[in-house]
Design a protein around this motif. Structure first.
Motif, PDB file in Angstrom:
ATOM      1  N   LYS A 187      -3.043  12.324   7.039  1.00  0.00           N
ATOM      2  CA  LYS A 187      -3.980  11.662   6.129  1.00  0.00           C
ATOM      3  C   LYS A 187      -4.075  10.187   6.419  1.00  0.00           C
ATOM      4  O   LYS A 187      -3.168   9.594   7.015  1.00  0.00           O
ATOM      5  CB  LYS A 187      -3.494  11.824   4.679  1.00  0.00           C
ATOM      6  N   SER A 188      -5.137   9.589   5.912  1.00  0.00           N
ATOM      7  CA  SER A 188      -5.348   8.159   6.101  1.00  0.00           C
ATOM      8  C   SER A 188      -4.591   7.365   5.037  1.00  0.00           C
ATOM      9  O   SER A 188      -4.744   7.634   3.843  1.00  0.00           O
ATOM     10  CB  SER A 188      -6.850   7.868   5.969  1.00  0.00           C
ATOM     11  N   GLU A 246      -5.286   4.390   4.470  1.00  0.00           N
ATOM     12  CA  GLU A 246      -6.287   3.504   3.874  1.00  0.00           C
ATOM     13  C   GLU A 246      -7.115   4.242   2.816  1.00  0.00           C
ATOM     14  O   GLU A 246      -7.599   3.639   1.868  1.00  0.00           O
ATOM     15  CB  GLU A 246      -7.226   2.959   4.961  1.00  0.00           C
ATOM     16  N   LYS A 247      -7.286   5.566   3.022  1.00  0.00           N
ATOM     17  CA  LYS A 247      -8.053   6.363   2.053  1.00  0.00           C
ATOM     18  C   LYS A 247      -7.236   7.579   1.660  1.00  0.00           C
ATOM     19  O   LYS A 247      -7.546   8.720   2.044  1.00  0.00           O
ATOM     20  CB  LYS A 247      -9.378   6.796   2.681  1.00  0.00           C
ATOM     21  N   PRO A 304      -8.566   9.026   9.831  1.00  0.00           N
ATOM     22  CA  PRO A 304      -8.785   9.927   8.682  1.00  0.00           C
ATOM     23  C   PRO A 304      -8.028  11.250   8.792  1.00  0.00           C
ATOM     24  O   PRO A 304      -7.958  12.002   7.819  1.00  0.00           O
ATOM     25  CB  PRO A 304     -10.298  10.194   8.717  1.00  0.00           C
ATOM     26  N   TRP A 310       1.111   9.674   7.260  1.00  0.00           N
ATOM     27  CA  TRP A 310       0.064   8.734   6.845  1.00  0.00           C
ATOM     28  C   TRP A 310      -0.312   7.870   8.038  1.00  0.00           C
ATOM     29  O   TRP A 310       0.540   7.164   8.587  1.00  0.00           O
ATOM     30  CB  TRP A 310       0.575   7.870   5.687  1.00  0.00           C
ATOM     31  N   ASN A 316       0.826  -1.214   0.000  1.00  0.00           N
ATOM     32  CA  ASN A 316       0.000   0.000   0.000  1.00  0.00           C
ATOM     33  C   ASN A 316       0.866   1.272   0.000  1.00  0.00           C
ATOM     34  O   ASN A 316       0.489   2.289  -0.589  1.00  0.00           O
ATOM     35  CB  ASN A 316      -0.933  -0.022   1.229  1.00  0.00           C
ATOM     36  N   GLU A 335      -6.948   9.265  -0.871  1.00  0.00           N
ATOM     37  CA  GLU A 335      -7.569  10.289  -1.717  1.00  0.00           C
ATOM     38  C   GLU A 335      -8.300  11.330  -0.867  1.00  0.00           C
ATOM     39  O   GLU A 335      -8.590  12.431  -1.332  1.00  0.00           O
ATOM     40  CB  GLU A 335      -8.518   9.631  -2.736  1.00  0.00           C
ATOM     41  N   GLU A 336      -8.573  11.002   0.393  1.00  0.00           N
ATOM     42  CA  GLU A 336      -9.323  11.963   1.226  1.00  0.00           C
ATOM     43  C   GLU A 336      -8.423  13.079   1.727  1.00  0.00           C
ATOM     44  O   GLU A 336      -7.212  12.915   1.809  1.00  0.00           O
ATOM     45  CB  GLU A 336      -9.976  11.207   2.389  1.00  0.00           C
TER      46      GLU A 336
END
Ligand code: ADP
Ligand code: ASP
Ligand code: MG
Length: 423
Positions: free
Chosen positions: A278-279, A281-282, A225, A221, A19, A284-285
């Protein structure tokens, strides 16, 4: 230049390492310095190895084998990336463990515990290269130069900045894929001993690189969130804070919001570098942006609960004013013993402090104070800090428990209460 930091949770297994590659793919062609922590719970495991070494416990070698297997399994799932380096680092630790530990506990600790980040970066760097993401692995022990305060080393800023700039200049600026990988948490004293910067210190390392490189931005990271108004492990109804001032971030981190290491903010603030949380896992958020929003106070109360607290009250035996001579003696002892005060208050003849419950440090403190002072204490407490407080939220969190100590400023209230069972 961007600086990224990946923590233990974002590197807990082979899938997580893949990831990391996905996230890097989102920034094609950009110059990025990637600061990496130890994988999963490796630092905790290395602390056990250090303890066993210092106590000359024969179990030390099997603890080390466990760590070796953990890393080799991840490496093998990644096609063997970094396996030779892992074996060589473990071989060096094994040799070290066969010798007598240095008499200073903290020096021995740093010799062992600093290896977690060497293991993780070796795997990640080789994995990325094999995946067609060329990168340069830089040894943070040659770049982050510090005092010899083992386990809490202080940065020599000028020397560190000079070395980081030189290393990044030497690493050809036209480099085909301008990606640098280095270790968080570790450095080297000016006399050449490995040091660590304090638990959870990789966020701080990333900020040191960002500062030295005048980075355009830093991103950490995380498995959340962004920065929330409370720790989601203990509270259900948390909200994401989309922008926070440096000031609020440093206050929240200092009082124990463990999502960011408290030392991270100052170097970034000094150079006005934006920090995104930032996450992973996500990715893009949007996450949270921490920057110079000093004129934009938050409109959400933020709360932090620091557990395992002790409230210690100290009064001079001879009924003299505590502020005249007593405080000088007490602060001297606290500083000498490395005890940090989380909250303090004084009256004419007594001084109260709320501190973390480390039984051995406390016993030494009580002993040292016992000649001149009377000492009373309460254990099993929590320190609640609410920034941007209001009565409703304070009542909710205190939840009818008696308050042993309370301090209020315009923006922040702090309360010491008895612990309640967490969920
Ligand atoms: P890393 O993987 O970088 O070491 P950490 O585990 O140290 O990450 O930090 C992330 C954790 O911080 C989250 O899982 C969360 O439980 C905790 N945390 C504490 N306070 C907050 C907060 N205010 N907002 C978000 N997360 C928080
Ligand atoms: N690996 C170190 C620790 O677990 C540093 C970090 O992760 O930030 O404390
Ligand atoms: Mg961490």
């Amino acid at each position: 230049m961007k600086v990224f930091k990946f923590g233990g949770a974002s590197l807990r297994d082979a899938e997580a390492v893949r990831n990391v590659r996905e996230i890097l793919n989102r920034f094609p062609g950009e110059r990025i310095c990637v600061v990496i922590s130890a994988m999963g719970k490796t630092t905790n495991a290395l602390e056990q190895v250090a303890d066993a070494w210092i106590n000359q416990d024969v179990g030390v070698f099997s603890l080390l084998s466990g760590l070796e297997n953990f890393h080799l399994e991840i490496s093998s799932e990644l096609g063997g990336a970094g396996s030779l380096a892992v074996k060589s680092i473990i071989r060096d630790i094994r040799l070290l463990l066969q010798s007598a530990p240095p008499s200073l506990y903290d020096a021995a600790y740093d010799q062992i515990v600093s290896n977690g980040e060497l293991l993780s970066t070796a795997i990640v760097s080789e994995f990325l290269s094999r995946e067609g993401v060329p990168n340069q692995l830089l040894d943070a022990r040659k770049l982050i130069i510090t005092s010899e305060a083992f386990r809490n080393a202080r940065i020599s800023w000028d020397e560190t900045t000079r070395r980081i700039l030189a290393a990044f200049d030497e690493a050809n600026p036209e480099y085909e894929a301008p990606l640098y990988i280095t270790q968080g948490f570790i450095g080297c004293s000016s006399s050449g001993h490995p040091v660590t910067l304090g638990r959870e210190g990789s966020d701080f390392s990333a900020a040191i690189f960002a500062y030295a490189l005048d980075a355009g931005e830093m991103i950490i990271w995380k498995d959340v969130p962004g920065v929330l108004n409370a720790d989601p492990r203990y509270f259900d109804d948390t909200v994401l804070l989309d922008r926070i001032s440096y000031r609020d971030a440093i206050e929240l981190a200092y009082f124990g919001a463990s999502v960011i290491h408290p030392k991270t903010i100052q170097p970034l603030q000094n150079k006005n570098i934006p920090l995104y949380v930032k996450s992973f896992e996500k990715p893009e958020e949007k996450g949270t942006l921490i920057h110079s929003f000093e004129d934009q106070p938050l409109n959400t109360p933020c709360y932090i609960v620091k557990k395992d607290q002790v409230l210690v009250s100290v009064s001079p035996n001879d009924f003299s004013f505590i502020a005249e001579d007593g405080l000088h003696t007490i602060f001297g002892l606290l500083s000498h013993m490395g005890i940090r005060i989380n909250l303090m208050q004084n009256s004419a003849i007594s001084f109260s402090i709320c501190i973390d419950d480390h039984p051995d440090k406390l016993n030494r403190l009580f002993k040292a104070l016992s000649g001149d002072f009377r000492v009373k204490y309460n254990r099993g407490l929590e320190l609640i800090t609410i920034r941007y407080y209001n009565k409703k939220i304070t009542d909710k969190i205190v939840n009818k428990r008696p308050v042993l100590l309370e301090q209020k400023s315009r923006l922040t209230v702090q309360l010491v209460v008895e612990s309640q069972k967490s969920k």
